[in-house]
Each structure stands twice: as structure tokens, then as C-alpha cells.
Design a protein around this motif. Sequence first.
Motif, PDB file in Angstrom:
ATOM      1  N   ARG A  53       0.834  -1.289   0.126  1.00  0.00           N
ATOM      2  CA  ARG A  53      -0.022  -0.063  -0.184  1.00  0.00           C
ATOM      3  C   ARG A  53       0.890   1.223   0.008  1.00  0.00           C
ATOM      4  N   TYR A 165      -5.862  -5.183  -7.701  1.00  0.00           N
ATOM      5  CA  TYR A 165      -5.607  -4.078  -7.011  1.00  0.00           C
ATOM      6  C   TYR A 165      -3.931  -4.363  -6.714  1.00  0.00           C
ATOM      7  N   GLN A 268     -11.685  -9.776   0.830  1.00  0.00           N
ATOM      8  CA  GLN A 268     -11.412  -8.683   0.313  1.00  0.00           C
ATOM      9  C   GLN A 268     -12.683  -7.827  -0.046  1.00  0.00           C
ATOM     10  N   ASP A 306      -8.870 -10.484   5.146  1.00  0.00           N
ATOM     11  CA  ASP A 306      -8.281  -9.337   4.836  1.00  0.00           C
ATOM     12  C   ASP A 306      -9.533  -8.515   4.135  1.00  0.00           C
ATOM     13  N   SER A 340      -5.738   1.387  -2.099  1.00  0.00           N
ATOM     14  CA  SER A 340      -4.669   2.392  -2.669  1.00  0.00           C
ATOM     15  C   SER A 340      -4.170   1.916  -4.160  1.00  0.00           C
TER      16      SER A 340
HETATM   17  N1  5AD Z   1      -4.903  -1.311  -1.574  1.00  0.00           N
HETATM   18  C1  5AD Z   1      -5.387  -1.729  -0.184  1.00  0.00           C
HETATM   19  N2  5AD Z   1      -5.141  -3.042   0.226  1.00  0.00           N
HETATM   20  C2  5AD Z   1      -4.328  -4.044  -0.440  1.00  0.00           C
HETATM   21  N3  5AD Z   1      -4.177  -4.986  -0.317  1.00  0.00           N
HETATM   22  C3  5AD Z   1      -3.096  -5.515  -1.359  1.00  0.00           C
HETATM   23  N4  5AD Z   1      -3.241  -4.621  -2.131  1.00  0.00           N
HETATM   24  C4  5AD Z   1      -3.815  -3.398  -1.540  1.00  0.00           C
HETATM   25  C5  5AD Z   1      -4.236  -2.240  -2.236  1.00  0.00           C
HETATM   26  N5  5AD Z   1      -3.927  -1.855  -3.333  1.00  0.00           N
HETATM   27  C6  5AD Z   1      -4.569  -5.884   1.009  1.00  0.00           C
HETATM   28  C7  5AD Z   1      -5.256  -7.028   0.742  1.00  0.00           C
HETATM   29  C8  5AD Z   1      -4.318  -8.207   1.125  1.00  0.00           C
HETATM   30  C9  5AD Z   1      -3.343  -7.495   1.824  1.00  0.00           C
HETATM   31  C10 5AD Z   1      -1.967  -8.226   2.263  1.00  0.00           C
HETATM   32  O1  5AD Z   1      -3.173  -6.166   1.756  1.00  0.00           O
HETATM   33  O2  5AD Z   1      -6.107  -7.025   1.668  1.00  0.00           O
HETATM   34  O3  5AD Z   1      -4.931  -9.320   1.178  1.00  0.00           O
END
Ligand code: 5AD
Length: 441
Positions: A53, A165, A268, A306, A340
Motif C-alpha cells: 500500500r 489491486y 477482500q 483481509d 490504494s
Molecule cells: N490497497 C489496499 N489494500 C491492499 N491489499 C493489497 N493490495 C492493496 C491495495 N492496493 C491488502 C489485501 C491483501 C493484504 C495483504 O493487503 O487485503 O490481502
Amino acid sequence: MVANRFVYVKTFGCQMNEYDTERMLNVLAEQNYSKTEDPEEADLIVINTCSVREKSEQKFFSLLGRLQNLRKKGRVLLAVGGCVAQQEGEKILDRAPYVDLVFGTSAIDRLPGMIDRVIARGKAQVDIDLTGEETEPGYHPLAARSSSYTAFVTVMRGCNNFCSYCVVPYVRGRERSRPQETVVREVQALADRGVKEVTLLGQNVNSYGCTGEESNGLFPQLLRAIDRVEGIQRIRFTTSHPKDLSGSLISCFREVEKLCPHIHLPLQSGSNRTLARMNRRYTIEEYQDKVERLRAICPDIALTTDLIVGFPGETEEDFQDTLDAVRRIEYDEFFSFKYSDRPNTRASGMDQKVEEEEKSRRLTVLQNMQKAITLRRNRALVGKVSEILVEGGSKRNCVQQMGRTGTNKIVNFEGPSHLHGEMVMVEIVAAHPHSLQGRLL
Ligand code: 5AD
Ligand code: SF4
């Protein structure tokens, strides 16, 4: 013989990075570097970075700024490793010309050679080759212990899933697994040094050992092999992708004796529309079906997840679907994040981005809902007896000891410190939002 030198490491991000930090320290110990907690004393400063992030990336750049004076003042070398190093490469030197080494996620074994070249040539070195280290089977040295009785062991690296993402496939490369015998040997070596609990790490452990599209059950086989390692009392693993959670892995929660009753299963989003746009390749119904199967096989299993709020195009209705899922599934705990934008990812190019303020609002609503659920689930444990592995002294209080249940809940209790590393029985006498209070039996 090179004189003793000191290395200071700052680690950002996930457990895989913590494991990699231990590997760096192992590789550097062979070059006579010992670890220090004081950057002022160090001959080498390593920052192991995270780019999952934007916030973690920003934290790294501000630390780098703070270290600039130290670098200019002394003879210390400054090295940047991990995911931001992999992602940015040479660009880190443009932004921070005082950095001496940039090494990617697969360059850990090449670190000593890079240090020698920096010293010999007086010129910064960059190595972000993602293919180098993994060509040799059994490339991992034994990981030092993350604490005295618990340790991480990486079983596979990289990810082929390309959730829209996520930056991981770009900074960690494609999936590759370690051979079963090297993993088992490492676990045995840890057990010989007194480790009681191992957590097997991988971005998607369920595709451990898979070369094609089909899952061929090699991860359950690995769990059974580790189950036979003498001295190991507990096995955990993380992370498992819901689409690949197979029937044979679900059965392991009944059949593999040392496997702890806890699974981290990232959802997610609870909205099928958002899940499809995230490229997660499961529906909320399929996910829930797997949760029911897990709970049928192992009724006390703890479930964590998550969640991302404010994914591009996420409507109020989509967000409500996530809240509904959280209400229905009743997780023990979760990690939740505001979406993000990450470089190279498909989602970063999507329109209909959600306002920062709205993301914050959704995150607060979601977290408040879970707080109540976690507390309710913890309170239901009061009066129950549980076996815990005592990990050390409690953080808060020096006469208290701290251990974890198989379900990964923290239990503080009064007891002697010679219990460290032992499995003991406690009765749960009180429940708090993030821990339980126990009474030694
Ligand atoms: N924005 C926000 N959260 C993210 N994660 C992964 N990429 C992003 C992103 N671009 C979160 C997901 C993943 C955790 C390790 O980080 O929920 O499971
Ligand atoms: Fe990222 Fe998805 Fe791979 Fe997990 S499965 S590391 S979220 S791309």
C-alpha cells in the motif's frame, strides 16, 4: 578474517519480509556482521521495504530521509531491499543519491558480493534480477528464529493471480516452491533448536508445488510430512486463496494432528460485482460454502480475513454487501484497508475512484462492526479451558506471561517464567477486545 561489523535492519510489511530479514542476517553473519538495534553504531543499514500500500512506501521514504544525515556523517553503508527496491530499482538512486545498494526480493544471497563491489568501486550497486537466486534447489539457508519458540518458514514465493489491486506479482514475481525435503529439513533444524511452532509462509500456499493450472495436493502432503517432525508441536500456515482452498486442505484440519484450528482466508469484498472487478475468481456464495465446510470439519476453527474498502467503483450497495458478509460469517478478527493505487496494477487505471473521506468513513463503520463481533466471540470463551504455547513475558505486565491458543488468540496469565516454551492448560477468566485473561491450571 574480516573484523566484526554491525548491521542494523528495519523491516516493513508482511511476515514474508520478516523471514527475508532473517535470511539477510544469516547471509551477513557469514561476512562477520552482527545485528545491532542502534543505527548510529551500524556499519551497514538495511531497510527491507514493503510496497503493498502507498502508506508503507511513504513510511519508508520518510525513514530514508531521516537516515540521510547519518549516511553523510559516517562510513555507514545504506542498503534498500524488498518490494519497493524491486519496484523502483535505479529510481531510488535518483530520489536518494546517498543510497549505496538497491537489492530486490530475489537478490538476498547476492548481497555480500554487492557490498564488496560498493566498497571496491565506490559506486552504488543495483540488483533487481528476479530470476537469479531461485534456480538452485534448496537455496534457503536456515532462517533464524523470529522468537525463541515460534518461527516462520517460507514454502513458496511469488504469485500468479494478478488480483487487480495487487502489486505482489510485480514485485515478487511468479510462483515457485521450495522442494519438500528442504522445507522439512529446515523445520527439523528449527525443532532441534527448541522451536515448537512453525508458520509456513507463501502468497498462496495452496498452489505449493503446482506447476500447471491444477492443484495436485502437494501442500496437504507437506503438512503431513511436517506433522511427523519430532519436537514441533504446532503448525500454522498463511495465506490461502479462497478459490484454491481444496477439499484435501480442508480435511487436514481434521487429520493433521499438529495443525492449529485457525485459517486466514482473505475475502477482500462481500460484493460479487467488486470481487469480479478485483479478479478474485470466486463469488461470495462459493466463499461461504468453503467456510461452512471448514466449520463442519473443525467446529472451533478460528477464521480471520483481509478486506479492502473503497475499491474503484465500489458503491454504497457493494459496501453494504461487505458489511452483510462480515455480519453473517462472524470472523474472529480481520485486517482492513482503504484501497490504494499501486503502480502497474489494473485497478490503478480504473475510473470511479472513491474519495479518501468516503473510504475512511467505510473503514470506520466496518471496523466498529467487527470490534463488537470480536468481543462477543472472545466473551464466549470465558469459562472454557484452552491449551496455550507460552511464548514469553506479557507485554503489559512483568508478572504476567503470554501465550497463544491454537486459534491464535493471545492469553495473558500469572505464572512463572520457566514456563516459556511450554504447552500449558489455562482457564479463560476474562475477555478483552484484543486478548484473553487466563488462569493457569
Ligand atoms: N490497497 C489496499 N489494500 C491492499 N491489499 C493489497 N493490495 C492493496 C491495495 N492496493 C491488502 C489485501 C491483501 C493484504 C495483504 O493487503 O487485503 O490481502
Ligand atoms: Fe496479491 Fe491476489 Fe496474489 Fe494475494 S493472491 S498476493 S492479493 S495478487
